[in-house]
Write an enzyme that holds these catalytic residues in place. Structure first.
Site, PDB file in Angstrom:
ATOM      1  N   SER A   1      38.583 -40.771  -4.138  1.00 13.12           N
ATOM      2  CA  SER A   1      38.391 -42.210  -4.088  1.00 13.12           C
ATOM      3  C   SER A   1      38.342 -42.699  -2.642  1.00 13.12           C
ATOM      4  O   SER A   1      37.484 -42.256  -1.880  1.00 13.12           O
ATOM      5  CB  SER A   1      39.497 -42.883  -4.905  1.00 13.12           C
ATOM      6  OG  SER A   1      39.184 -44.214  -5.197  1.00 13.12           O
TER       7      SER A   1
ATOM      8  N   ASP B   1      34.179 -43.138 -15.207  1.00 13.37           N
ATOM      9  CA  ASP B   1      34.714 -43.373 -13.869  1.00 13.37           C
ATOM     10  C   ASP B   1      34.333 -44.753 -13.341  1.00 13.37           C
ATOM     11  O   ASP B   1      33.208 -45.222 -13.532  1.00 13.37           O
ATOM     12  CB  ASP B   1      34.154 -42.312 -12.919  1.00 13.37           C
ATOM     13  CG  ASP B   1      35.039 -42.019 -11.734  1.00 13.37           C
ATOM     14  OD1 ASP B   1      35.611 -42.977 -11.179  1.00 13.37           O
ATOM     15  OD2 ASP B   1      35.141 -40.840 -11.358  1.00 13.37           O
TER      16      ASP B   1
ATOM     17  N   HIS C   1      38.576 -41.901 -13.659  1.00  6.31           N
ATOM     18  CA  HIS C   1      38.598 -41.668 -12.217  1.00  6.31           C
ATOM     19  C   HIS C   1      39.539 -40.546 -11.806  1.00  6.31           C
ATOM     20  O   HIS C   1      39.563 -40.164 -10.641  1.00  6.31           O
ATOM     21  CB  HIS C   1      39.031 -42.979 -11.537  1.00  6.31           C
ATOM     22  CG  HIS C   1      38.739 -43.073 -10.076  1.00  6.31           C
ATOM     23  ND1 HIS C   1      37.536 -42.701  -9.507  1.00  6.31           N
ATOM     24  CD2 HIS C   1      39.511 -43.531  -9.044  1.00  6.31           C
ATOM     25  CE1 HIS C   1      37.575 -42.932  -8.206  1.00  6.31           C
ATOM     26  NE2 HIS C   1      38.758 -43.419  -7.906  1.00  6.31           N
TER      27      HIS C   1
END
Length: 296
Positions: free
Chosen positions: A107, A245, A272
């Protein structure tokens, strides 16, 4: 399994680190350095990646980014820039002698890793970009599209508090969790270390860099975009994302297609956090990639 902890000096502060396994051990496996997401989160939600140290003695290194977790927590808004965290990554590598090294970013951590790679560092063997972001404006556009799929009453709560500037209200925070449960982690219930990590989040750091929410970028990174520079990344790269996601295919595809030779694996049962939602599959994909790189 040997586990050691310590601190890296960084700009007058201390960055906490943990090594699972033995750096420079007899097996000579290239270590894996994990750069977690956020911004403003400790590393704990990715602690399951320590199992990768079981793969033939490969050391796995974690650290808490400055301001978070066990690292020092200065109250200095001038520190909350991407340049700070890219420099911190370099300091961790230098102090621990991580050369060569594999990098795994998740991320926001992929943004830090990409900036590090674009600086042309030496000694990086490969990179794994999980739930990657190369364009904050594109990410925001997709996050707003996902937000529009939430129940109407949840959207109304979010919109009302954002308009009033009361995003610290418990009702707003609860509505935000509804978004996270759809596109961040779909496990029910969440593992306790995710709950604790969210509770320990530094919202001032998140706000300074990102904004008030995933779909409302007001921080320093709101215009951040390295899409046009991805072709400069000249090492093996594995890109991963989940079917559900928050980093949707529209967000991930420019990364996978922009980095020459990058491999993209989509986890069909994950949002995610594929490393938590599909841990065995994620481990197999990552270890397979690293083993293939080292066999060449």
């Amino acid at each position: 399994m040997t586990v050691i902890e310590g601190y890296v000096p960084f700009r007058g502060h201390r960055t906490w680190y943990q090594v699972v396994g033995e750096l420079g051990g007899p097996d000579g496996r290239v270590p894996l350095l994990v750069v977690n997401g956020g911004p403003g989160l400790p590393h704990d939600y990715l602690q399951d990646l320590a199992v990768l140290a079981d793969d033939g003695g490969r050391p796995v290194v974690f650290y808490d980014q400055l301001g978070c977790g066990r690292s020092d927590r200065p109250d200095d808004p001038a520190l909350w820039t991407i340049d700070t965290y890219v420099a911190e990554l370099g300091a961790v590598r230098e102090t621990l002698g991580l050369d060569p090294v594999h990098l795994l970013g998740h991320s926001w951590g992929t943004q830090v890793v990409l900036e590090h790679l674009l600086g042309k560092p030496t000694g990086v063997t490969s990179a794994i970009l999980s739930g990657p972001i190369a364009s904050a404006p594109l990410y925001q556009a997709e996050a707003r599209r996902l937000k529009a799929e939430l129940p109407a009453d949840v959207q109304q709560t979010l919109d009302r508090h954002e308009a009033a500037g009361t995003t610290d209200d418990p009702a707003y925070q609860g509505a935000t969790i509804a978004y996270y449960r759809q596109w961040m982690c779909r496990l029910d219930p969440w593992p306790e270390y995710i709950v604790q990590g969210m509770a320990d989040m530094r919202h001032d750091i998140y706000g300074a860099l990102w904004g008030t929410a995933e779909w409302n970028l007001t921080g320093a990174l709101k215009d951040w975009d390295v899409t046009d520079r991805l072709g400069e990344v000249d090492l093996p790269v594995l890109v991963t994302s989940g079917r559900y996601d928050v980093c949707t295919p529209a967000v991930v595809r420019p990364v996978a297609e922009g980095i020459p030779g990058a491999e993209w694996v989509l986890f069909e049962k994950s949002a995610h956090l594929a490393s938590i939602e599909e841990p065995e599959h994620y481990r197999q994909v990552v270890t397979g990639f690293l083993s293939e790189i080292e066999a060449d």
